[in-house]
Write an enzyme that holds these catalytic residues in place. Structure first.
Site, short mmCIF file in Angstrom:
data_model
loop_
_atom_site.label_atom_id
_atom_site.label_comp_id
_atom_site.label_asym_id
_atom_site.label_seq_id
_atom_site.Cartn_x
_atom_site.Cartn_y
_atom_site.Cartn_z
CD GLU A 22 -2.82 -1.27 -0.02
OE1 GLU A 22 -2.93 -0.28 -0.77
OE2 GLU A 22 -3.40 -2.35 -0.25
CD GLN A 54 2.14 -9.90 -13.31
OE1 GLN A 54 3.35 -10.04 -13.11
NE2 GLN A 54 1.24 -10.13 -12.37
#
Length: 429
Positions: free
Chosen positions: A245, A272
Site C-alpha cells: 500500500e 503480465q
C-alpha cells in the site's frame, strides 16, 4: 517492456474507472473468493476502487495526476536527477483505531511494521536472496526509509503512535477511518507525514492507499490490523500489506496494470496477464513475456507475504520522482516530523530543582523539590502527547501522584506553585 505516459495521460487516467470495473467483473466470474476478518483466502487491495471513486467525484484530481505523470516522465528521462536524489526518511504517524483489545496492536508491533518497510524499501529483507537470477539485476534499493514521527504538527514531542478506541467495529474503504467525527482519527499534515491507519477492515480488505494528487485530508495508507508482522491474517501476516500500500502511496500501480496484459508505467516489470496469488512456481509465463515470465515476487502483485520480496529499478525511479524538485511529495524532504523537538531550558534556575521520579514508572510519581517551600505546594496536571488532559489520576498525598491507571506511553506534566511553571515528561510502563 512498457510504454511510459505521454500527452494522453489525462485521458488514460480518466478512463481508468471503466477498466477497473470491467476487471473486477471479470475476476468475480472466475473467482469465488471467501474472506473472514482474520484470514483472507486471497489478497484484496481496494486502492484502485478508491481511485475510481475519487476520479468520479473530483475531476481536478485527474488533471493533477496527469501532471504528476508528466513530471515522472521528465525525471525518468534525466539520468542526473535520478543519480543525485538524496536518501530520504519519511516521518510516519500511525493511527491505531480499535474496537476490541485484540485490535489495539502494541507499539512493538507497530515498530516491527516500520522495520519491515525499511527492509523492503532498502532491499535488506532476508528473503531478497530468493529473487530469481533473471530479475536480480532489476531488484532495487529505493533510497526511501521510514521513521515514527518524533514531533507533532504543533512541535511537541510524540511517539508517532496514536491509540484510539472507537465504537466502530469494522471499517470500509470510504475513508471514515480518517475522520474523527465519524469515529476515526484525522490525518496529520500530509505534506509533512505519511499517515498510516491501522484498523479492522471489513469486506475482506487487507488495505488501501491514496495516490499522489488526492485530497490532503484523506492522504495516506490504511491496513488491516492483523496484517502487521506477527498478526493473524495468514498468509498476509509479515507486514507486506503495508509495503504494497505504501507503494501505491508512492505512485506505483499494480504490476499487471489492472487490465489483461496491462500497463503499470514501469519499463522493467514484465507485462503480465493479471494478478498472481499464493506462491507461483518460477517461471510463470503470460502475455508472451519471455522465459522469465511474470515478476510475481514484486511487492505490487497479489502473492502471499512470504512470496513477495522486491521492487524494481524502474519502480524505485518512479517513486523517487515524487521527491525531486516540483514532485508531488517533495515537501516531505524538508519535514522535521521525524526529528525530536529540542528541549529549551527555562531561564529560571528553580526549574532545574523540581523533579518527578521514578521515571519511567509503573505506578507512583514522587514530586521532589529543593526549594524552600514544600513539594506539596506544587499542583500537577498531566497530558498525553496529543494535548488531552488525563483525569484518571489518584493523589495519596500532596507530593505523590498515582498514574497506575494511565495507559502505557509518554506523558507531559505541567507543575506550578503559583509563580513558576515547570514542564516535565515521564513514561508510564
Amino acid at each position: 517492456m512498457k510504454k511510459t505516459f505521454t500527452s494522453l495521460a489525462l485521458l488514460a487516467i480518466s478512463g481508468m474507472a471503466a477498466t477497473v470495473q470491467a476487471q473486477d467483473a471479470q475476476r468475480a466470474k472466475v473467482s469465488n473468493i471467501a474472506f473472514t476478518l482474520d484470514q483472507q483466502v486471497r489478497r484484496r487491495c481496494s486502492t484502485m476502487d478508491v481511485l475510481t471513486e475519487q476520479l468520479a467525484s473530483n475531476p481536478g484530481m485527474a488533471r493533477r495526476m496527469a501532471a504528476i505523470e508528466e513530471h515522472t516522465r521528465q525525471f525518468e528521462a534525466n539520468p542526473t536527477a535520478r543519480r543525485t536524489t538524496a536518501a530520504l526518511t519519511i516521518p510516519v504517524v500511525v493511527h491505531v483505531l480499535y474496537n476490541t483489545t485484540a485490535q489495539n496492536v502494541s507499539d512493538a508491533q507497530v515498530q516491527a511494521q516500520i522495520d519491515v518497510l525499511n527492509q523492503d524499501f532498502a532491499k535488506t529483507n532476508a528473503d531478497a536472496s530468493l529473487i530469481p537470477a533473471a530479475f536480480a539485476a532489476s531488484a532495487a534499493s529505493t533510497n526511501i526509509q521510514f521513521t515514527l514521527a518524533k514531533r507533532t504538527p504543533t512541535g511537541t514531542a510524540t511517539t508517532g503512535i496514536i491509540h484510539k478506541q472507537t465504537k466502530v467495529s469494522s471499517w470500509s474503504s470510504n475513508d471514515a477511518v480518517k475522520n474523527s467525527k465519524r469515529g476515526g482519527d484525522d490525518a496529520w499534515d500530509a505534506s509533512k507525514y505519511l499517515n498510516l491507519w491501522v484498523c479492522n477492515l471489513g469486506q475482506g480488505l487487507l488495505g488501501y492507499a491514496q495516490f499522489p494528487g488526492g485530497s490532503p485530508a484523506t492522504d495516506g495508507v490504511v491496513v488491516l490490523y492483523s496484517s502487521l508482522p506477527g498478526g493473524t491474517a495468514k498468509p498476509y501476516d509479515k507486514g507486506r500489506t503495508a509495503t504494497h500500500e505504501v507503494g501505491h502511496w508512492l505512485n506505483l500501480r499494480h504490476i499487471w496494470g489492472d487490465a489483461s496484459c496491462g500497463n503499470d508505467y514501469v519499463s522493467d516489470t514484465p507485462t503480465q496477464q493479471t494478478s498472481n496469488y499464493g506462491c507461483p512456481s518460477f517461471p510463470h509465463v503470460t502475455c508472451s513475456n519471455g522465459t522469465s515470465g511474470d515478476m510475481f515476487m514484486n511487492y505490487m502483485d497479489y502473492t502471499d507475504d512470504a512470496c513477495m520480496y522486491m521492487f524494481s529499478n524502474g519502480q524505485a525511479s518512479r517513486m523517487n520522482a515524487l521527491f525531486a524538485t516540483g514532485g508531488a511529495r517533495a515537501s516531505l524532504v524538508t519535514s522535521t516530523g521525524g526529528t525530536a523537538p529540542r528541549m529549551i531550558a527555562s531561564t529560571s534556575s528553580t526549574d532545574l530543582d523540581v523533579q518527578l521520579y521514578p521515571n519511567p514508572t509503573s505506578g507512583k510519581l514522587i514530586l521532589q523539590s529543593s526549594l524552600e517551600e514544600a513539594a506539596g505546594k506544587w499542583s500537577v496536571k498531566v497530558y498525553d502527547l496529543q494535548g488531552f488532559e488525563m483525569k484518571q489520576l489518584r493523589t495519596d498525598d500532596p507530593a505523590t501522584l498515582d498514574v497506575g491507571r494511565l495507559p502505557n506511553g509518554l506523558y507531559h506534566a505541567v507543575l506550578t506553585n503559583g509563580t513558576t511553571t515547570v514542564h516535565r515528561r515521564f513514561q508510564k510502563e
